[in-house]
Enzyme design. Structure first.
Site, PDB file in Angstrom:
ATOM      1  N   GLY A   1       0.835  -1.193   0.000  1.00 47.98           N
ATOM      2  CA  GLY A   1       0.000   0.000   0.000  1.00 47.98           C
ATOM      3  C   GLY A   1       0.873   1.247   0.000  1.00 47.98           C
TER       4      GLY A   1
ATOM      5  N   THR B   1      -3.967  -1.854   8.493  1.00 48.66           N
ATOM      6  CA  THR B   1      -5.275  -1.562   7.913  1.00 48.66           C
ATOM      7  C   THR B   1      -6.359  -1.798   8.962  1.00 48.66           C
ATOM      8  OG1 THR B   1      -5.352  -3.824   7.066  1.00 48.66           O
ATOM      9  CG2 THR B   1      -4.617  -2.112   5.550  1.00 48.66           C
TER      10      THR B   1
ATOM     11  N   HIS C   1     -12.845  11.834  12.084  1.00 44.68           N
ATOM     12  CA  HIS C   1     -11.798  11.577  11.099  1.00 44.68           C
ATOM     13  C   HIS C   1     -12.051  12.378   9.828  1.00 44.68           C
ATOM     14  CE1 HIS C   1     -10.958   8.039  13.651  1.00 44.68           C
ATOM     15  NE2 HIS C   1      -9.746   8.128  13.156  1.00 44.68           N
ATOM     16  N   HIS C   2     -11.072  12.362   8.942  1.00 42.16           N
ATOM     17  CA  HIS C   2     -11.163  13.086   7.668  1.00 42.16           C
ATOM     18  C   HIS C   2     -12.272  12.508   6.786  1.00 42.16           C
ATOM     19  CE1 HIS C   2      -9.113   9.643   5.790  1.00 42.16           C
ATOM     20  NE2 HIS C   2      -8.306   9.667   6.849  1.00 42.16           N
TER      21      HIS C   2
ATOM     22  N   LYS D   1     -12.082   8.756   5.004  1.00 37.04           N
ATOM     23  CA  LYS D   1     -12.027   7.480   5.730  1.00 37.04           C
ATOM     24  C   LYS D   1     -13.224   6.617   5.336  1.00 37.04           C
ATOM     25  CE  LYS D   1     -11.447   5.524  10.372  1.00 37.04           C
ATOM     26  NZ  LYS D   1     -10.304   4.692   9.967  1.00 37.04           N
TER      27      LYS D   1
END
Length: 249
Positions: A7, A86, A141-142, A145
């Site tokens: 990733g 993750t 969160h942003h 997400k």
């Protein structure tokens, strides 16, 4: 220590690259893997784990939980330890992770922040001290997400459930009948802008309220934590490891 970053093309993967190559740890970016790489690839860039040439020491995974089966198949076949960074895993994927830990060393946590580990400990103590108090968890969160609630919020809730029998998770509230039931642990997800990650826990008896909060200010802290975990994990026997083991060493 030769590190495979799975990733590597994502935001967190790039942060891990920066930490690995910073010289702070005795690490090198042996292979950068991302299935979304386009065009001509550098010598150490690959679109599949199985295209990697040569032997590495460990894998740090910041890809997507949907690739869990392939990741673990690769790591167990080569007996490579793996740091899984993750989140959002399904029950089946979590079972695969558990089985893989019987063959190789696996480091699995929902958050690589030492501060969050401390927060979980404090929350657990507060929940035990006030067994009948209302508990609400708010995570922010942003807006990019993909999973909700966050893995960290679920970990916080699990710590509370360890000291509260018969508690029940309630994911948000809507509708005409939202009265709290005894033992409810409310979890609420908020998404906006570039918020790195904030977790706030409210514990209220009706007479007094305790609020505990952790704010992440830079995503690099998660990358640094993942590399620390890799340094810790390298050379460990097969098994499941997490922040408790890392902090205890």
């Amino acid at each position: 220590m030769k590190v495979i970053i799975n990733g590597a093309g994502g935001a967190m993967g790039k942060n891990v690259q920066a930490v690995v190559t910073s010289g702070v740890y005795d690490t090198e970016a042996f292979a950068l893997v991302d299935k979304f790489y386009k065009g001509e690839l550098a010598d150490n860039q690959y679109t599949s784990l199985y295209d990697i040439k040569g032997d590495a020491d460990i894998v740090i995974d910041f890809s997507h939980h949907s690739g869990t089966a392939e990741l673990l198949e690769f790591c167990t076949a080569k007996k490579l330890p793996v740091v899984i960074a993750t989140t959002g895993h399904t029950d089946d994927e979590l079972e695969l992770i558990k089985k893989a830990s019987e063959q190789t060393a696996v480091f699995k946590t929902t958050n690589f922040s030492v501060g969050v580990a401390v927060l979980c400990d404090l929350v657990k103590k507060a929940a035990a001290a006030f067994p009948d108090a209302d508990v609400e968890i708010i995570e922010r969160h942003h807006n990019r997400k993909v999973d909700a609630p966050s893995g960290t919020a679920l970990t916080i809730a699990e710590n509370i459930q360890e000291v509260r029998e018969n508690s029940k998770l309630v994911m948000g509230r809507s509708g005409s009948s939202c009265k709290r039931e005894p033992g409810d642990i409310g979890i609420h997800a908020v998404r906006y802008g570039n918020e790195v990650g904030t977790h706030e826990i409210i514990i209220s008896t009706g007479y007094e309220t305790i609020t505990l909060k952790h704010e992440a200010e830079d995503r690099k802290l998660f990358a640094d934590g993942a590399v620390k975990a890799a340094v810790y994990l390298c050379g460990k026997p097969a098994g499941m490891y997490g922040m408790k083991e890392l902090l205890a060493e």
